[in-house]
Design an enzyme around this catalytic site. Structure first.
Site: not given
Length: 416
Positions: A95, A152-154, A190-191, A332
């Protein structure tokens, strides 16, 4: 379930850091800054070694004070071969990309091609959100949700997406498809979606690739030849460390070869610690932005409204309270690589540091690596007089936990 950027910054700038280190400090600290040319090389090297002794496989850093420069590395770049880390390595800086992108966009503001307080629908009508302005994207007050926890759920997602190509519009749609985090302009949240939208605005206004605009406006004028967007290339071009994530069943999995399209203008940049220091010195010294735009960049919203003096986020740049006054910079993190870059307001005193393992500690648990990183940052920014004071008072520097490049990337890996 995760450590927010606000929690990270408040942890590193709290009373325990700002007060005990002042005890017994000499005139240089009382004057608000260490004396010129006062980098404590031996102390910095010892602090760097302490990071690997605490358990980090590899770390490298560069500190500057005016023309005085220290840089060093400790540990290994490859845990299998034992190949050593070198201080000039290229590194995914996550980041910190946002500061470069914000600087390019603010140049366009200075040219009156973008208005900070214009609704984003003026530039991207297909992604218009009522009440959201360009400024709210850059200081994370838009209320637009992040896309990272969607893609990135799993654990399977994390592994398979290292070879997936995402388009910026796919990422934006994923973020906009989630419930908002708050009303536009109400509070910091934050997004990464904000900075994908910022990249798309740059493209719509200039009719050029956003990454090419960053190169043309920022990287090339400053001679940052080791800093670049990798595009769809999964490998870092120059000498670099592998980047590890502690995986399930105790495996240390290498994520250094990854398609970074999922991060794009929110976090895909590759750089070196020297290039980061050169960039931030030019930025804070007024070489990249006109005074009005630099002032806008440094106008912050608090991470925690209850403690507005502790830390705040500007336009791609954050402020933290330090024993000698404010410091500015960004951090980052992507899978396997993390970095942090902090600087005095004039960019004279600087430190940038990179590590090659992420997700190694759960929030709220003891973190000796983070504590060691905090000591090095403090030594670099404050100087030898306060290093001596720290030793004399046995002050405990709060841990700098794995840098929160995005909320998903600092909570425990998804459960199987």
């Amino acid at each position: 379930m995760h450590l927010s950027r606000r929690s990270f910054l408040l942890a590193t700038t709290g009373t325990a850091l700002a007060t005990p280190l002042l005890a017994g400090a000499g005139p240089a600290l009382a004057a608000g800054r260490p004396p010129a040319g006062s980098l404590p090389d031996a102390a910095l090297t010892a602090d760097l070694r302490a990071i690997t002794e605490a358990g980090m496989p590899g770390v490298f850093a560069e500190a500057r004070d005016g023309r005085d420069r220290w840089r060093d590395a400790s540990g290994v770049a490859d845990v299998t071969t034992g190949r050593p880390v070198l201080p000039g390595f290229q590194h995914r800086v996550g980041s910190i990309t946002k500061t470069f992108v914000a600087a390019a966009l603010l140049q366009l503001v200075g040219e009156r091609r973008i208005a900070l307080d214009a609704p984003i629908g003026r530039y991207l009508p297909e992604f218009a959100v009522a009440g959201v302005t360009v400024r709210m994207l850059l200081n994370h007050t838009s209320g637009i949700s992040d896309y990272d926890h969607v893609i990135f759920a799993t654990p399977e997602d994390i592994e398979r997406h290292r070879s997936t190509t995402f388009t910026p519009r796919q990422l934006v749609r994923a973020g906009l498809g989630q419930p908002p985090t708050g009303a536009p302009g109400a509070a910091f949240s934050y997004s990464n979606t904000n900075y994908i939208l910022a990249g798309l605005i740059i493209e719509r206004v200039t009719r050029r690739s956003a990454t090419d605009e960053v190169h043309r406006r920022i990287l090339r004028p400053l001679g940052l030849r080791q800093t670049y967007f990798p595009g769809l290339r999964p490998r870092i071009a120059g000498p670099h460390s592998r980047g590890y994530v502690p995986w399930y069943e105790g495996e240390l999995r290498d994520f250094s070869v990854s398609n970074m399209s999922w991060a794009w203008t929110a976090g895909a940049l590759v750089s070196t610690m020297a290039d980061l220091n050169t960039f931030f010195r030019a930025l804070l010294g007024g070489r990249l932005l006109r005074p009005a735009q630099l002032a806008a960049m440094k106008t912050t919203v608090p991470f925690d409204p209850a403690q507005p003096e502790a830390a705040g986020y500007g336009l791609g740049l954050y402020r933290m309270t330090w024993p000698t006054g404010d410091v500015w910079g960004h951090d980052g993190l992507v899978f396997g690589h993390s970095a942090i870059s902090l600087h005095t307001p004039d960019g004279r005193r600087q430190v940038s540091l990179a590590q090659n393992v992420t997700h190694y500690a759960l929030p709220g648990t003891p973190d000796p690596i983070g504590e060691a990183v905090g000591r090095l940052l403090n030594t670099a920014l404050v100087g030898e007089s306060v290093v001596a004071a720290r030793t004399a008072t046995a002050a405990r520097v709060p841990a700098v936990v794995p840098a929160p490049g995005a909320p998903t990337l600092v909570r425990p890996l998804p459960q199987r």
